[in-house]
Design a protein around this motif. Structure first.
Motif, PDB file in Angstrom:
ATOM      1  N   ASP A  99       0.831  -1.206   0.000  1.00 21.02           N
ATOM      2  CA  ASP A  99       0.000   0.000   0.000  1.00 21.02           C
ATOM      3  C   ASP A  99       0.867   1.258   0.000  1.00 21.02           C
ATOM      4  OD1 ASP A  99       0.898  -0.073   2.630  1.00 21.02           O
ATOM      5  OD2 ASP A  99      -1.058  -0.606   3.457  1.00 21.02           O
ATOM      6  N   LEU A 100       2.218   1.065  -0.024  1.00 23.82           N
ATOM      7  CA  LEU A 100       3.139   2.184  -0.169  1.00 23.82           C
ATOM      8  C   LEU A 100       4.502   1.664  -0.606  1.00 23.82           C
ATOM      9  CD1 LEU A 100       3.747   5.245   0.208  1.00 23.82           C
ATOM     10  CD2 LEU A 100       4.488   4.697   2.540  1.00 23.82           C
ATOM     11  N   VAL A 101       5.070   2.306  -1.608  1.00 25.07           N
ATOM     12  CA  VAL A 101       6.448   2.042  -2.017  1.00 25.07           C
ATOM     13  C   VAL A 101       7.255   3.306  -1.742  1.00 25.07           C
ATOM     14  CG1 VAL A 101       8.000   1.636  -3.984  1.00 25.07           C
ATOM     15  CG2 VAL A 101       5.881   0.329  -3.778  1.00 25.07           C
ATOM     16  N   VAL A 102       8.375   3.142  -1.055  1.00 28.84           N
ATOM     17  CA  VAL A 102       9.257   4.273  -0.787  1.00 28.84           C
ATOM     18  C   VAL A 102      10.507   4.069  -1.631  1.00 28.84           C
ATOM     19  CG1 VAL A 102      10.375   5.695   0.962  1.00 28.84           C
ATOM     20  CG2 VAL A 102       8.354   4.346   1.558  1.00 28.84           C
ATOM     21  N   ALA A 103      10.681   4.919  -2.638  1.00 32.84           N
ATOM     22  CA  ALA A 103      11.728   4.719  -3.639  1.00 32.84           C
ATOM     23  C   ALA A 103      12.692   5.896  -3.673  1.00 32.84           C
ATOM     24  CB  ALA A 103      11.102   4.514  -5.017  1.00 32.84           C
ATOM     25  N   TRP A 104      13.824   5.660  -4.297  1.00 34.71           N
ATOM     26  CA  TRP A 104      14.839   6.681  -4.518  1.00 34.71           C
ATOM     27  C   TRP A 104      14.912   6.914  -6.016  1.00 34.71           C
ATOM     28  CZ3 TRP A 104      20.727   5.660  -4.751  1.00 34.71           C
ATOM     29  CH2 TRP A 104      21.438   6.878  -4.764  1.00 34.71           C
ATOM     30  N   TRP A 115       6.942   3.451 -14.971  1.00 34.92           N
ATOM     31  CA  TRP A 115       5.963   2.385 -14.719  1.00 34.92           C
ATOM     32  C   TRP A 115       5.431   2.473 -13.294  1.00 34.92           C
ATOM     33  CZ3 TRP A 115       5.861  -1.458 -11.046  1.00 34.92           C
ATOM     34  CH2 TRP A 115       4.832  -2.405 -11.185  1.00 34.92           C
ATOM     35  N   LEU A 116       6.326   2.674 -12.353  1.00 33.08           N
ATOM     36  CA  LEU A 116       5.939   2.732 -10.954  1.00 33.08           C
ATOM     37  C   LEU A 116       4.963   3.874 -10.701  1.00 33.08           C
ATOM     38  CD1 LEU A 116       6.498   1.355  -8.245  1.00 33.08           C
ATOM     39  CD2 LEU A 116       8.416   2.923  -7.918  1.00 33.08           C
ATOM     40  N   GLN A 117       5.236   5.021 -11.309  1.00 28.58           N
ATOM     41  CA  GLN A 117       4.372   6.178 -11.108  1.00 28.58           C
ATOM     42  C   GLN A 117       3.004   5.988 -11.761  1.00 28.58           C
ATOM     43  OE1 GLN A 117       7.193   9.051 -12.675  1.00 28.58           O
ATOM     44  NE2 GLN A 117       7.615   9.859 -10.626  1.00 28.58           N
ATOM     45  N   ALA A 118       2.929   5.114 -12.765  1.00 28.46           N
ATOM     46  CA  ALA A 118       1.650   4.866 -13.447  1.00 28.46           C
ATOM     47  C   ALA A 118       0.964   3.584 -12.962  1.00 28.46           C
ATOM     48  CB  ALA A 118       1.888   4.763 -14.963  1.00 28.46           C
ATOM     49  N   SER A 119       1.574   2.890 -12.006  1.00 29.23           N
ATOM     50  CA  SER A 119       1.078   1.574 -11.583  1.00 29.23           C
ATOM     51  C   SER A 119      -0.172   1.635 -10.716  1.00 29.23           C
ATOM     52  CB  SER A 119       2.179   0.835 -10.810  1.00 29.23           C
ATOM     53  OG  SER A 119       2.440   1.499  -9.575  1.00 29.23           O
ATOM     54  N   GLY A 120      -0.436   2.786 -10.116  1.00 35.25           N
ATOM     55  CA  GLY A 120      -1.549   2.884  -9.189  1.00 35.25           C
ATOM     56  C   GLY A 120      -1.142   2.628  -7.754  1.00 35.25           C
ATOM     57  N   ILE A 121       0.093   2.153  -7.548  1.00 34.75           N
ATOM     58  CA  ILE A 121       0.609   1.955  -6.193  1.00 34.75           C
ATOM     59  C   ILE A 121       1.060   3.314  -5.644  1.00 34.75           C
ATOM     60  CG2 ILE A 121       2.353   0.791  -4.788  1.00 34.75           C
ATOM     61  CD1 ILE A 121       2.607  -1.280  -7.049  1.00 34.75           C
TER      62      ILE A 121
END
Length: 272
Positions: A99-104, A115-121
């Motif tokens: 329910d949350l991804v914390v990325a660099w 992809w990550l920004q468009a994934s809905g996550i």
């Protein structure tokens, strides 16, 4: 009928308003809004410094997978590890149902980032550009994880430790330093990198601070033309032509934009 309609509409409005107010909303380091319906319970981290931030605010039980290839305390030993070095495992990430991804942002491939920004996550991009931003990020992650008070305390502790880390050098003259990120080809930091703040606390001056860059490759000619008294490196076995230069081996925490950078700074100042 109409006399019942207005109260009903009012009730719907109150419920909708309550739902909106119940949302958790913060702005990440890239200026993007991160909105959660409730505090995150299933978190994936994609860099070591973001894992360290979550540990600092007491959110370890909520981490279901953490970035690989770095040292973690025992509490993280049995947590599944993930890596972005060979590309993000998109199917695995979706199946993990975070329910949350914390990325660099700097540590992930552009295609994976898109992809990550468009994934809905929901994604919080941690890209602190200063030491103060590290403290601010601790506070924001505290809000997202339901540990707002711990986030505030972790930020205050981080600031206090930064102030004390090199107190013994407060009256020392500034020394010139070359910060070696990689020996071959030689990579270093310019004036736009946040590590200059760290060096300043240690009363060190980056010899390439006049270069308006973050990280860049420097030529051998430029190295010879820009002498320094100290070299900070993560490659202690590297042979040096100039034996008069002091070589300081940096702890791995010194280059991470997270709370453990204080540990690296303390070790650095002890070696000066």
């Amino acid at each position: 009928m109409r006399r019942f309609l207005k109260p009903a509409l009012l009730l719907v409005f109150v419920l909708i308003s309550s739902s909106v107010c119940a949302q958790i909303r913060v702005e990440d380091n890239l200026g993007c809004s991160v909105v959660l319906p409730a505090a995150a319970k299933r978190i994936v981290t994609l860099s070591p410094h973001t894992t360290e931030m979550l540990l600092a605010i007491g959110a370890a039980p909520q981490i279901i997978a953490a970035a690989q290839f770095f040292d973690y305390p025992d509490v993280m030993r049995d947590i599944p590890k993930t890596s972005t070095l060979g590309g993000l495992d998109r199917e695995w990430l979706l199946a993990s149902n975070p329910d949350l991804v914390v990325a660099w942002a700097s540590g992930i491939r552009p295609g994976d980032l898109q992809w990550l920004q468009a994934s809905g996550i929901p994604v919080f991009m941690s890209e602190p550009g200063s030491l103060s931003a590290i403290g601010d990020t601790l506070k924001k992650l505290g809000i997202l994880t339901g540990h707002a008070e711990k986030g505030q305390k972790a930020a205050a502790l981080f600031t206090a430790r930064l102030d004390a880390a090199c107190s013994g050098r407060s009256g020392a003259p500034y020394d010139s330093v070359y910060y070696e990120i990689w020996p071959s080809p030689p990579m270093t930091i310019g004036g736009k990198h946040w590590l200059n703040e760290v060096l300043d606390l240690a009363h060190l001056h980056n010899v390439f601070a006049s270069v308006p860059r973050g990280v860049f490759t420097v030529s051998a000619e430029s190295l010879l033309a820009t002498p320094s008294r100290i070299v900070i490196t993560s490659q202690p076995a590297q042979e040096r032509l100039n034996k008069s230069i002091s070589i300081i081996t940096a702890d791995s925490t010194l280059g991470r934009p997270g709370p453990r950078i204080v540990e690296g700074l303390e070790q650095l100042c002890q070696q000066l």
